[in-house]
Structure formats: C-alpha cells, structure tokens
Design a protein around this motif. Structure first.
Motif, PDB file in Angstrom:
ATOM      1  N   PHE A 521      41.551 -43.426 -98.509  1.00  0.00           N
ATOM      2  CA  PHE A 521      40.270 -43.571 -98.086  1.00  0.00           C
ATOM      3  C   PHE A 521      39.565 -42.162 -97.913  1.00  0.00           C
ATOM      4  O   PHE A 521      38.505 -42.280 -97.285  1.00  0.00           O
ATOM      5  N   THR A 522      39.909 -41.404 -98.574  1.00  0.00           N
ATOM      6  CA  THR A 522      39.638 -39.906 -98.704  1.00  0.00           C
ATOM      7  C   THR A 522      39.429 -39.343-100.023  1.00  0.00           C
ATOM      8  O   THR A 522      40.326 -39.836-100.728  1.00  0.00           O
ATOM      9  N   ILE A 523      38.597 -38.384 -99.903  1.00  0.00           N
ATOM     10  CA  ILE A 523      38.359 -37.526-101.164  1.00  0.00           C
ATOM     11  C   ILE A 523      39.009 -36.288-100.715  1.00  0.00           C
ATOM     12  O   ILE A 523      39.130 -35.942 -99.483  1.00  0.00           O
ATOM     13  N   LEU A 524      39.333 -35.150-101.531  1.00  0.00           N
ATOM     14  CA  LEU A 524      40.043 -34.008-101.262  1.00  0.00           C
ATOM     15  C   LEU A 524      39.450 -33.267-100.213  1.00  0.00           C
ATOM     16  O   LEU A 524      40.095 -32.757 -99.218  1.00  0.00           O
ATOM     17  N   GLU A 525      37.920 -33.019-100.113  1.00  0.00           N
ATOM     18  CA  GLU A 525      37.397 -32.412 -99.034  1.00  0.00           C
ATOM     19  C   GLU A 525      37.398 -32.841 -97.793  1.00  0.00           C
ATOM     20  O   GLU A 525      37.153 -32.423 -96.636  1.00  0.00           O
ATOM     21  N   ASP A 526      37.892 -34.171 -97.696  1.00  0.00           N
ATOM     22  CA  ASP A 526      38.006 -34.941 -96.381  1.00  0.00           C
ATOM     23  C   ASP A 526      39.146 -34.623 -95.574  1.00  0.00           C
ATOM     24  O   ASP A 526      39.429 -34.994 -94.470  1.00  0.00           O
ATOM     25  N   ARG A 527      40.243 -33.929 -96.235  1.00  0.00           N
ATOM     26  CA  ARG A 527      41.726 -34.156 -95.962  1.00  0.00           C
ATOM     27  C   ARG A 527      41.746 -32.804 -95.109  1.00  0.00           C
ATOM     28  O   ARG A 527      42.524 -31.687 -95.417  1.00  0.00           O
ATOM     29  N   ASN A 528      41.114 -32.929 -93.798  1.00  0.00           N
ATOM     30  CA  ASN A 528      41.352 -32.133 -92.604  1.00  0.00           C
ATOM     31  C   ASN A 528      41.086 -32.875 -91.515  1.00  0.00           C
ATOM     32  O   ASN A 528      39.961 -33.853 -91.412  1.00  0.00           O
ATOM     33  N   ILE A 529      42.054 -32.896 -90.263  1.00  0.00           N
ATOM     34  CA  ILE A 529      42.054 -33.932 -89.646  1.00  0.00           C
ATOM     35  C   ILE A 529      40.639 -34.074 -88.632  1.00  0.00           C
ATOM     36  O   ILE A 529      40.365 -34.953 -87.907  1.00  0.00           O
ATOM     37  N   HIS A 537      38.343 -42.566 -89.324  1.00  0.00           N
ATOM     38  CA  HIS A 537      39.502 -43.328 -89.577  1.00  0.00           C
ATOM     39  C   HIS A 537      40.238 -42.850 -88.116  1.00  0.00           C
ATOM     40  O   HIS A 537      41.648 -43.020 -88.425  1.00  0.00           O
ATOM     41  N   GLN A 538      39.562 -42.680 -87.194  1.00  0.00           N
ATOM     42  CA  GLN A 538      40.367 -42.301 -85.812  1.00  0.00           C
ATOM     43  C   GLN A 538      39.570 -43.059 -84.627  1.00  0.00           C
ATOM     44  O   GLN A 538      38.490 -42.207 -84.701  1.00  0.00           O
ATOM     45  N   LYS A 539      39.922 -44.124 -84.128  1.00  0.00           N
ATOM     46  CA  LYS A 539      39.047 -44.662 -83.377  1.00  0.00           C
ATOM     47  C   LYS A 539      39.352 -44.505 -81.835  1.00  0.00           C
ATOM     48  O   LYS A 539      38.211 -44.937 -80.823  1.00  0.00           O
ATOM     49  N   ASN A 540      39.900 -43.735 -81.657  1.00  0.00           N
ATOM     50  CA  ASN A 540      40.340 -43.523 -80.286  1.00  0.00           C
ATOM     51  C   ASN A 540      39.643 -42.032 -79.676  1.00  0.00           C
ATOM     52  O   ASN A 540      40.440 -41.104 -79.808  1.00  0.00           O
ATOM     53  N   ASP A 541      38.645 -42.141 -79.187  1.00  0.00           N
ATOM     54  CA  ASP A 541      37.848 -40.566 -78.871  1.00  0.00           C
ATOM     55  C   ASP A 541      38.522 -39.593 -79.645  1.00  0.00           C
ATOM     56  O   ASP A 541      38.267 -39.572 -80.878  1.00  0.00           O
ATOM     57  N   ASP A 542      39.023 -38.518 -78.858  1.00  0.00           N
ATOM     58  CA  ASP A 542      39.074 -37.317 -79.198  1.00  0.00           C
ATOM     59  C   ASP A 542      40.594 -37.205 -79.643  1.00  0.00           C
ATOM     60  O   ASP A 542      41.353 -36.254 -79.299  1.00  0.00           O
ATOM     61  N   ALA A 543      41.211 -38.349 -80.191  1.00  0.00           N
ATOM     62  CA  ALA A 543      42.650 -38.454 -80.154  1.00  0.00           C
ATOM     63  C   ALA A 543      43.364 -37.493 -81.240  1.00  0.00           C
ATOM     64  O   ALA A 543      44.451 -37.130 -81.241  1.00  0.00           O
ATOM     65  N   ASN A 544      42.677 -37.070 -82.181  1.00  0.00           N
ATOM     66  CA  ASN A 544      43.233 -36.323 -83.301  1.00  0.00           C
ATOM     67  C   ASN A 544      43.452 -34.702 -82.478  1.00  0.00           C
ATOM     68  O   ASN A 544      44.393 -34.252 -82.916  1.00  0.00           O
ATOM     69  N   GLY A 545      42.371 -34.337 -81.512  1.00  0.00           N
ATOM     70  CA  GLY A 545      42.724 -33.271 -80.914  1.00  0.00           C
ATOM     71  C   GLY A 545      43.896 -33.297 -79.793  1.00  0.00           C
ATOM     72  O   GLY A 545      44.999 -32.565 -79.582  1.00  0.00           O
ATOM     73  N   LYS A 546      44.092 -34.498 -79.371  1.00  0.00           N
ATOM     74  CA  LYS A 546      45.368 -35.028 -78.544  1.00  0.00           C
ATOM     75  C   LYS A 546      46.646 -34.683 -79.345  1.00  0.00           C
ATOM     76  O   LYS A 546      47.762 -34.233 -78.841  1.00  0.00           O
ATOM     77  N   ILE A 547      46.591 -35.417 -80.585  1.00  0.00           N
ATOM     78  CA  ILE A 547      47.943 -35.060 -81.453  1.00  0.00           C
ATOM     79  C   ILE A 547      48.070 -33.632 -81.670  1.00  0.00           C
ATOM     80  O   ILE A 547      49.287 -33.108 -81.386  1.00  0.00           O
ATOM     81  N   LEU A 548      47.203 -32.745 -81.707  1.00  0.00           N
ATOM     82  CA  LEU A 548      47.294 -31.332 -81.979  1.00  0.00           C
ATOM     83  C   LEU A 548      47.846 -30.831 -80.636  1.00  0.00           C
ATOM     84  O   LEU A 548      48.657 -29.752 -80.605  1.00  0.00           O
ATOM     85  N   TYR A 549      47.566 -31.199 -79.416  1.00  0.00           N
ATOM     86  CA  TYR A 549      47.894 -30.677 -78.126  1.00  0.00           C
ATOM     87  C   TYR A 549      49.304 -30.923 -78.181  1.00  0.00           C
ATOM     88  O   TYR A 549      50.269 -30.298 -77.785  1.00  0.00           O
TER      89      TYR A 549
END
Ligand code: BMA
Length: 816
Positions: A521-529, A537-549
């Motif tokens: 679902f991405t092109i190369l330049e999209d591949r940064n979380i 493609h992350q529907k839970n608010d700020d969840a990518n940050g939560k993963i990083l935490y």
C-alpha cells in the motif's frame, strides 16, 4: 418446492447514470467499480477517501428473469434476500414489493401476485448509507466512537464499514448474500430447532427436534433422519411438531485440543400424499456448553464448562475479514480458522461491531473445534431506541439465532461490545432514557429472545460485564474484562501481572505488518512510520508514536524502516505473551484469554496477529506457544524466578524440566533438574529459584535463564527469560547460519547461532508456512523449522528456498 438461486446476471449502475455493469452476487458498488478498473484500489495509499465519496450516491441493481406457467402455478412464490446492504427499495415489474434497512436480517417478500409469465424485471435501489446516517445524526445526535462516520449507529449496517480504529471508512453498498426465488404448494418448513439432553451416566443423548411449519396441517407427514458420523441412520416419522430420538453410545463433540469433532446430520422432511414438500438439513454436535458465573473466594467466576469440564478458553477476537464484502470466501475463512487451530485456539469471539459471519464460518468452527463467542452486532454506542428500531433489531436477533443456534461451536450469545462499560465510564452524558433503553434492549429483549429461541445457550448482556445493570462492569474479579491499560493507558507490560481476571475477553497491543504487506500500500517515499500514508493506514489516533514509546522502553533504536516493523512485532508478541502466561499460571481463577485481535480487514497497522494477506506476525507464532495445552513458563523478577507448568489436558502429565542459568555466550552458570507431575486442568509452580549468587547489577545484563520441558524423554518446549530489558542486554553477534534439508513431505530449515540470541526471524521473499519463527537460540544449538511441501507452490525447490532465505534477530535491531 422449487428454490431457484438468483445470483447471476444482474446489472449495476449509479442511479443517476446510464452506464451499467454486469455482476454476479455477492456484489457491491466499490468492488464492482474496482473490478471494472474504474477506480483505483481503495486499500492503496490514501485512495480510501475517494471510495468514501462513492458511498454518497444511490445505486441500482437490475435483473431480468423468466417465469413459465409451471413455475407461476405454485400457490406461493417468495423472493428471499439473505443479505442486503442496506437501505433498499425492491420492485418487480415496476411495483414495489418491499424495502429493507438492516443488513443483518433475512427478508422474504410475497411476489406471486406481481409476477407474470415471460420476462420479469427485478430492481433493487440502494440508497446512500452515508446520507442516511448523517441526516439521522442531525435529528438525534448520539454518542459513539469518533473514528467512524458520525451517526453510524442509526443504521443496522456493520459499524466498522463506517471506519474503526483499525478499519477504513468505506461504507460500501451491495447485495452481499444470496437471493432466491422460492415456489411451493401446501406447506413449507419454516425452521427446525434441535435441542439435546445429556445423561452421562447412561451414555445416552436425547435429541429433540421441533419443526415449525407455515401452517399446521395434520395431513402433512413428518420424518426425521438422523445420520451418525459413521453413516448409521435412524429414521422416525412423527405427528406433532416435536419428536425425540435417543442416541446410545453417543460420539461426543470436543473443542480443539480435547478430542474429535464428530457431527451428526439431522434431516427433516415433510410430505403430503407421498409427495415431498420440503426438507431441511442441519449438522449438530453432541456436547454441552455452559457458562458458570458464581460467587467464589475471588469474586464471581466466568468460566466455560464443556461436557462437564471447566476449560480455559484460548483465542482472539475476530473482525470482518474484508471491508469489501464480495471478497469474503470460504477459502479465506478456512485459512483463518486453520491459523487459529494452528495457534492452539479453542475459542474465537465474533466482535459486535461487524457482521454475523457466513454459515461456512460456523461450519468450519464446528469441524475444527473452535467455540464461538457470538456478540450481537452492537458496539461502543448509544442506539436510537425508537419503536421501529426496536422491532427491527428484534427481528434481526430472531433471524440470526435461528440461523446459527444448531451449531456445535456456538458457545455464548452476548448482547453487545462495550456499550455497558461505555455508558458508565466513557464520559458520555448520563441520561436516564439512554440507560433505560439499554436495559430494555440488552437485559430484556435480547435476553428473552435467546431464552425463547435458543434456551440451551448462555446469554451475557455485554462484554465486558459483571452481570449487568451498570453494576461495576469493569470489576476485574467478576465476569469478563476488557483490559486496555497496557496500550491505550500506556502502562508497562508488567501491569498485566497485577490482575487475575476471571476471563479476559479483550486486551491487545499493536504492531505494524511486515515489509511485504507495507509495500502493498506504499511507494518508497511513504516508508516512514510518520508519513501521511503510513498514518492513513493507522486508525488509532497517535498510535505510531505509542509503538515508538514502548519501543524506547524495551529495545534499541532500530537501524531502518524494515527493522522498525520487525521490532514492533516483537513488542506486540512479548506484551500479549506476558499477560497470557500470567493468566494461565493462574488457571482456575482466570479461565479465558481472548486477545484483541486475530485478523485485519485491510492492510494496516493494528492489533492483529495475522495481517490482511494472511501473513503471521510474530504474535501469532508466539500464540502457538503460549496457548499450547502444556505451557512451560517462567515468572522472573530481579534475581529470582519461578518455573511453572500449566496443563490444560483432561489427564495428568509427567516429565522433567531442566533449567540452566547461562551467560551471553551460553556458558552454564548454574543448573538443575525437576521431575514433574501435573494433574489434569491445573497450573503448578515447580520451583522458585533465588539466583542472587549469579545475578547482580553487572551480570544482569548478560545472564539469562533457560528452561526445557521434556515429556517421554523428548524435548517438548523451551522458555528463556532475561533479567533486564532487551535493550540493555549485551547480545553478541550470533553469526547465524541456516541450512536446508528435505524429505518426501517437508523442507527442514536448520538454524544455528554462535552466541545466544533472541527473536530469530527467518525471512523469505516467498510466504513460507513455517512451523515456528521469532524463536530464541542458545549458542551452538540447532533449531529445526519445518515447512510442509504440500503448502508450497509446486515450483519451489530446496535450492529456490535456500536462495530466498535470510535471518535476523534481536542483535540486528541496531547492528549489521
Ligand atoms: C476494543 C474493541 C474495539 C476496538 C479495540 C481497540 O475495545 O471492542 O472496539 O477496535 O478495542 O481499540
């Protein structure tokens, strides 16, 4: 009786356009436009937004069909829609025969008087679900979740099609199940209900069959034929609406891991003057499933008693398998159920924000021994309790109960997902009328309908609940619990150990899917979380940050994007394992664990253990181990450790556990052996080790404990724990190697490391169904992973597999 499927040769068009497209059912607007290559893939990048706009239009499905004199001469002719999604007007030959507003209902319309000999025209106009809910929401705004199109709860349509915290906002429209024409004379079987009475001492089961006919007619002859799993038949004619049969030496149905799943066929036939009028066939399993909810020393239990045994339920929550419903298929569901069995599940919860699955879903659960926790389709919202809404959902419940109730796998009916909890704790306005409506629908209407139509299945008002009435629905010691402090509350994994829930029906942790899925679902330049597309493609608010935490708490900073995806999966797997192992060590007090969530409906970062394309995340491999009927687990603390074995079997086990305290080169610092005997259905603490002689503030970063369980002299399973966070452990370069061998049925992948390492991932450019992955390895030990040849494309050879392989492990998170 004639039953003619009307699934072929329909035409679909936008109501305000001329162009039409030929379709077969099941069909939907977005799926058709995609097939016709008129819109781009809605799951790619941010195309979801265009798809949502398409749901603002009305569409027309058209079909012409022929009626000859013989067909038309039947006394009764009906058109049956097994699933219309959702708001529709139905016309035949320009006369309206009915309308629909509930995708969860089965509709039947009398059409005899409207049909004519020759060509007839059937027209189904579908109205925009988005316009409908928005208008209703303007009239009556009700609380719900913010990630769905506002007002979604006004319409009896799968809520998550309007968007969820793991799903896109694509409220497609269509005819999602069969349409059939039914022509008949005299009489017809409305339904057959099968109930069972077990008398275990006499090894006998009494099966009662009640038949519901359209009209009672004493000249109608009724016969039941019961066919045993080995083909033995008992035939019985009966006069009243009900009859009973005794099955001597019954073959009992068991959940996965406890025995076989023999199914009996019940066939009911009605005839008049030796002319067959109708017949109905169902498959049943002989078993009892009860839910015990009784006060005890810890609070109030919540446990499933199957065939008289209290069994720990292991599994996950199931959501719709695709946002585009025509893509659902028996093959896909079969894979989901097989993946569940492979991970040692015995239960799946059908979550209340989607739809009631297809018949084949329940058939597959019957055949594979997966008990179904069935929610009614209500989730996370206040509902508009008008008289019409109430009648609508009453009929929905009756339709679905009658469709599903005979299945051996059906274990429980549950009123809704999180509505009781939400009204109590989510800060919504506290309105008495909403509470009264809630009680009416979930604690009276649905309860009474289950009692009337399926009295042998337990009804539970909500999940989670402590029994209802808004009394402490989150009580950890009563009923079932959804525990979200780890993840939504950002508490550490160790928090799980503070609770001994009676039944944890939801808890979860997100991870990204693997690189191949992200690439879809991405092109190369999209591949940064934090890119717009990854966030889409992350529907839970700020969840990518939560993963990083959480990552920062546990692992070193990943060296690249692919490694970040990998590490997120390790976090997820460790989190869920941490909870499950603890609850299974407390078997008896806690009697179930269903993690959130099993599957995905599109490619996304989510809590799933299997992604949209069926690829297993690390969690699913972990589940296979932490749900094993015999679980070896270690509870570690500072410089101490307790070793446990949990035995879910109905018989006791004996064996041996060997433990070794080792350093990062895997040199043995201390060791011991314990002969074990663990009774049926118990968890046992085998030993408590004080390791303070070896573990101090310096050595804790290079010391680990390994335990191996031997049964009948052979290694059965292994567990390894660190005494520090993995990010602080001094992992050495493992210099892993992998060698491939083959026999007639398998490829064997032999993996070896030169230093202790964790989370060894075998990566491949092809999807390999590996027997294990993300495993730990002590130095110079070989782990053999197998791949079944019959699950692989025929073109694959030992050589092509070898060439496709790569490995990485925890060491490679930050190092090369
Ligand atoms: C639960 C579910 C879902 C939701 C999930 C993750 O409570 O019932 O509504 O998707 O949490 O937030």
């Amino acid at each position: 009786m004639k039953q003619i499927k009307f699934n072929h040769d329909w035409y679909l068009r936008n109501n305000s356009e001329e162009e039409q497209y030929k379709v077969n059912l099941p069909a939907s607007v977005i799926h058709t436009l995609l097939e016709e290559e008129l819109i781009p893939d809605p799951f790619y990048r941010d195309n979801e937004d265009q798809a949502l706009m398409l749901s603002a239009n009305d569409y027309v499905f058209l079909k012409e069909f022929e009626m000859d004199g013989a067909l038309l001469s039947h006394e009764n002719i009906q058109l049956k829609f097994h699933g219309i999604d959702t708001i529709a007007k139905i016309e035949i030959n320009d006369q309206t025969i009915g309308s629909t507003d509930n995708m969860h209902r089965i509709y039947e319309f009398d059409v005899k008087s409207i049909l004519c000999e020759g060509t007839n025209k059937l027209k189904v106009t579908l109205y925009s679900p988005v316009d409908y809910v928005q208008e209703k929401n303007r009239e009556n705004q009700l609380p719900g979740v913010h990630h769905a199109v506002e007002g979604f709860q006004h319409l009896r349509k799968s809520h998550s099609m309007f968007g969820w915290d793991w799903g896109p906002k694509i409220p497609d429209l269509g005819i999602w199940r069969d349409v059939e024409l039914i022509a008949w004379n005299d009489n017809r079987i409305q339904d057959v209900y099968v109930s069972q009475k077990h008398s275990p001492k006499q090894r006998k089961v009494e099966v009662t069959i009640s038949t519901e006919l359209v009209t009672e007619d004493r000249f109608v002859d009724k016969t039941v034929i019961l066919t045993s799993p080995c083909g033995k038949q008992v035939k019985k004619a009966f006069e009243q609406s009900e009859t009973s049969l005794f099955i001597e030496e019954p073959q009992i149905w068991w959940p996965a891991g406890y025995g076989e799943q023999p199914l009996y066929q019940v066939e009911v036939l009605i005839s008049k003057n030796n002319r067959l009028l109708d017949k109905v066939q169902k498959h049943i399993g002989l078993r009892t499933i009860e839910v015990r909810h009784e006060p005890d020393q810890w609070g109030k239990s919540f446990e499933f008693i199957v065939n008289g045994f209290p069994l720990f339920m292991k599994g996950a929550n199931y959501i719709p398998e695709d946002n585009l419903l025509p893509r659902l298929s028996k093959e896909r569901t079969k894979q989901v159920i097989e993946d569940s069995v492979a991970a040692n599940f015995n239960m799946i919860r059908v979550w209340g924000g989607g739809h009631y699955p297809e018949d084949y879903f329940y058939d597959l659960c019957d055949k594979n021994g997966i008990i179904v926790w069935q929610d009614f389709m209500f989730a996370c919202s206040v509902y508009p309790m008008t008289e019409a809404f109430h009648q609508n959902v009453e009929q929905e419940a009756i339709d679905q109960i009658k469709r599903i109730r005979h299945h051996a796998s059906l274990g429980i009916w549950c009123g809704n997902n999180e509505v009781e909890e939400a009204m109590e704790y989510w800060g919504w306005p506290d309105r008495k009328d909403w509470r009264d409506n809630y009680i009416t629908l979930f604690e009276k209407t649905l309860k009474d309908i289950v009692a009337e139509y399926d009295p042998q299945t337990f009804y539970w008002p909500s999940s989670p609940s402590s029994g209802g009435g808004f009394i402490d629905p989150k009580n950890p010691d009563v009923g079932d619990v959804h525990y979200w402090e780890v993840w939504h509350g950002q508490k550490p994994f160790t928090e799980y150990r503070k609770y001994h829930f009676r039944f944890c029906s939801e808890f979860g942790f997100q991870a990204f899917p693997g690189l191949q899925t992200v690439e879809s679902f991405t092109i190369l330049e999209d591949r940064n979380i934090f890119s717009r597309i990854m966030e889409k493609h992350q529907k839970n608010d700020d969840a990518n940050g939560k993963i990083l935490y959480y990552l920062s708490e546990n692992f070193l900073y990943p060296k690249d994007f692919s490694t970040l995806l990998y590490t997120s999966q390790l976090l997820q797997a460790e989190a869920i394992k941490y909870g499950v192992e603890h609850w299974r060590r407390n078997l008896g007090r806690c009697m179930g664990s269903l993690y959130w969530q099993l599957n995905d409906c599109w490619p996304v970062a989510s809590w799933s253990s299997v992604d949209y394309f069926g690829r297993w995340k690390a969690l699913h491999y972990f589940a296979k181990k932490f749900y094993d009927p015999i679980l070896l687990s270690i509870e570690e603390q500072m410089h101490e450790a307790s070793i446990y074995v949990t035995n879910d079997h109905l018989n006791g086990i004996t064996g041996r556990v060997e433990w070794k305290l080792r350093n990062n080169k895997s040199d043995i610092l201390q060791k011991g052996t314990i002969d074990i005997e663990v009774e049926a259905l118990t968890a046992k603490a085998l030993t408590h080790l004080d390791l303070s002689d070896e573990i101090n503030e310096v050595t804790r970063y290079e010391t680990y404990l390994e335990a191996t369980l031997y049964i009948d002299g052979s290694p059965y399973s292994q567990s390894m724990v660190l005494f520090s966070k993995p990010k602080h452990f001094k992992f050495l370069n493992p210099h892993m190697s992998i060698a491939v061998e083959e026999d007639d049925d398998h490829y064997m992948l032999n993996v070896k490391a030169h230093a202790f390492t964790k989370y060894v991932e075998i990566q491949s450019t092809v999807d390999l169904p590996l027997s294990d992955n993300y495993f730990d390895l002590s130095a110079n030990e070989t782990k053999q992973i197998t791949v079944k040849k019959n699950k692989m494309p025929a073109a694959m050879t030992k050589q092509t597999i070898e060439n496709s392989l790569e490995t990485r492990s925890v060491y490679h998170i930050s190092a090369d």
